[in-house]
Design an enzyme around this catalytic site. Structure first.
Site, short mmCIF file in Angstrom:
data_model
loop_
_atom_site.label_atom_id
_atom_site.label_comp_id
_atom_site.label_asym_id
_atom_site.label_seq_id
_atom_site.Cartn_x
_atom_site.Cartn_y
_atom_site.Cartn_z
N HIS A 20 0.82 -1.20 0.00
CA HIS A 20 0.00 0.00 0.00
C HIS A 20 0.86 1.27 0.00
O HIS A 20 0.51 2.27 -0.64
CB HIS A 20 -0.91 0.02 1.23
CG HIS A 20 -1.95 -1.05 1.24
ND1 HIS A 20 -3.30 -0.79 1.10
CD2 HIS A 20 -1.85 -2.40 1.35
CE1 HIS A 20 -3.98 -1.92 1.13
NE2 HIS A 20 -3.12 -2.92 1.30
N ASP A 123 -5.64 5.86 1.69
CA ASP A 123 -5.80 4.46 1.31
C ASP A 123 -7.25 4.02 1.46
O ASP A 123 -7.96 4.47 2.36
CB ASP A 123 -4.89 3.61 2.21
CG ASP A 123 -4.72 2.20 1.70
OD1 ASP A 123 -5.64 1.38 1.90
OD2 ASP A 123 -3.68 1.91 1.08
#
Length: 479
Positions: A20, A123
């Protein structure tokens, strides 16, 4: 002299996990190269790797990439002090880690109130950042480090009541017919409540966010990008492959983690091999095996007859087959720890990649023009396998059938099956040659997409321009 507006300021907040964080750091570089002031939010234990990731690149940017650090409550959720990254947490402690992540809401609020950026890109596993951004009238955009294909599949399955008596599931309301075995999909009844709640929040708040930023390019997934925008009604920008912002090889090998082996040594080993002859094997930062599966993989690679580079995250010495290292001397290079993956994939000697189908790895292979053996484990990896094998036709499936983070729950894939699949990918048959040709075509498209005038270049500029224009609109936070 007239008044000059300050640069657009975007805050980026990745989930603390390599898969990520790395693409969001690359996104920060990409935006900084376009004159955007960027701030990355992270935690103390993750800050040093981010500093290394931006060190080489930021010298050439008009505005340096800034880091802002907030504390992570490791001990409060039962984790060791300084345990702040998903890659350092065993799978059975992932719920505790994600509980700690949800406790970052107030620190995030304080940072956002202090910095007041023009936008926040966070995110998708941080859905609660929407409410806080909304309170401060700051547009929150969702960063997706997954494919358009997977995004559309998730959306199609989210609110569907799937039949419980069928082993094969057809994704409903999808641009093309795609089937998965039920075992290849997550079992929500076995999911920890912290993940169930995160998924509920994503479903509720992501559609209300300003839009989504996707690490992909239009030519790769046109029908799925169009489906997301035109059918599902999601505002979206395709800005990838973001890894191509790392133009220099030394930057590619230093994206925030120290390689397990010096890049020059790796290049020297590859330089002694024939073009397209080497198989690269890597299962990402969270891919783990049982001892039995590890041994089968080693024996399968040996039986394939191909030279290979194998990036091994964790194993014990007794896991290796007897006298394996002696037999493989000169034919394999074992990397214990982090590998300079982009450097390896882009070497002419590499002709195939055994991968867990994480989107970063998949897209890096596409960009390098390398076909793949697909071996998904969990998350959206089975969706990515379908894209690579059935849609793009640049992959061969190993035969993984079980969606799980627990290695012991996966059926054993034998050395014979591994050998057979590797040979399908690496030998000179008609199927393998078609995959290689298609992979080379997609590589050219990927690089063209990020060049000036390319689809990703234009979409990135459109995003910057839209956020810049928003600052002058009534009711924007700057008014």
């Amino acid at each position: 002299m007239g008044w000059e507006a300050p640069p657009l300021h975007i805050l980026l907040f990745p989930l603390m996990s390599p898969g990520h964080t790395l693409p969001m750091v690359d996104l920060a570089k990409l935006l900084a190269a376009r004159g955007v002031r960027t701030t990355i939010l992270t935690t103390p234990a993750n800050a040093p790797s981010l500093e290394a990731a931006i060190e080489l690149a930021q010298r050439s940017y008009q505005y340096p990439i800034e880091l802002h650090v907030i504390p992570f409550p490791s001990t409060a959720v039962g984790l060791p002090e300084g345990c702040e990254n998903a890659s350092s947490v065993p799978y059975y402690q992932h719920p505790a880690f994600m509980t700690g992540v949800t406790m970052l809401q107030e620190p995030f609020r304080r940072v956002l109130t202090k910095l007041l950026p023009d936008a926040a890109i966070t995110d998708w596993f941080l859905p609660w950042t929407f409410n806080i951004s909304e309170e401060l009238n700051i547009p929150r955009l969702v960063f997706h480090g997954i494919s358009f294909f997977a995004l559309c599949a998730h959306a199609s399955l989210l609110f569907e009541q799937l039949p419980t008596d069928e082993d094969t599931i057809t994704i409903p309301n999808f641009p093309r017919r795609v089937e998965l075995q039920r075992s290849q999909m997550p079992d929500e009844t076995q999911m920890h409540p912290v993940f169930t709640e995160i998924i509920r929040q994503i479903a509720e708040w992501e559609p209300k966010s300003y839009g989504v930023v996707v690490n992909s390019f239009y030519e790769l997934e046109a029908e799925f990008a169009d489906h997301l925008r035109n059918v599902l009604g999601q505002k979206a920008w395709h800005v990838g492959p973001v890894s191509l912002c790392n133009a220099r090889a030394e930057q590619q090998s230093r994206r925030g983690n120290k390689p397990a082996i010096d890049g020059e040594e790796c290049l020297k080993w590859l330089g002694e091999k024939e073009a397209g002859s080497v198989l690269y094997v890597c299962f990402g930062s969270m891919g783990t095996f049982t001892e039995a599966q590890f041994r089968e993989l080693a024996l399968g690679l040996e039986a394939s007859g191909r030279p290979f580079i194998w990036a091994v995250k964790k194993c014990r010495d007794e896991w290796w087959p007897e006298r394996f290292m002696a037999r493989m001397e000169g034919r394999c290079l074992i990397l214990r720890g982090w590998a300079p993956q982009i450097l390896i994939l882009n070497h002419a000697a590499v002709g195939g990649f055994v991968t867990h189908c994480g989107w970063n790895s998949s897209l890096e292979a596409v960009t390098a023009g390398v076909p793949m053996v697909t071996w998904p484990f969990f998350a959206e990896q089975f969706f990515n396998e379908k894209l690579l094998v059935e849609v793009l036709k640049i992959g061969v499936a190993i035969g993984a059938k079980q969606h799980t983070v627990v290695p012991e729950q996966r059926p054993l894939i034998t050395a014979a099956e591994i050998e057979r699949t590797v040979r399908r990918l690496m030998d000179d048959g008609e199927e393998a040659n078609r995959m290689r040709s298609r992979a080379r075509e997609l590589s050219i498209m990927a690089k063209s997409a990020v060049d000036e005038g390319g689809s990703a270049y234009i979409d990135t500029q459109n995003l910057i321009q839209e956020l810049t224009n928003r600052r002058t609109m009534p009711n924007s936070k700057s008014q």
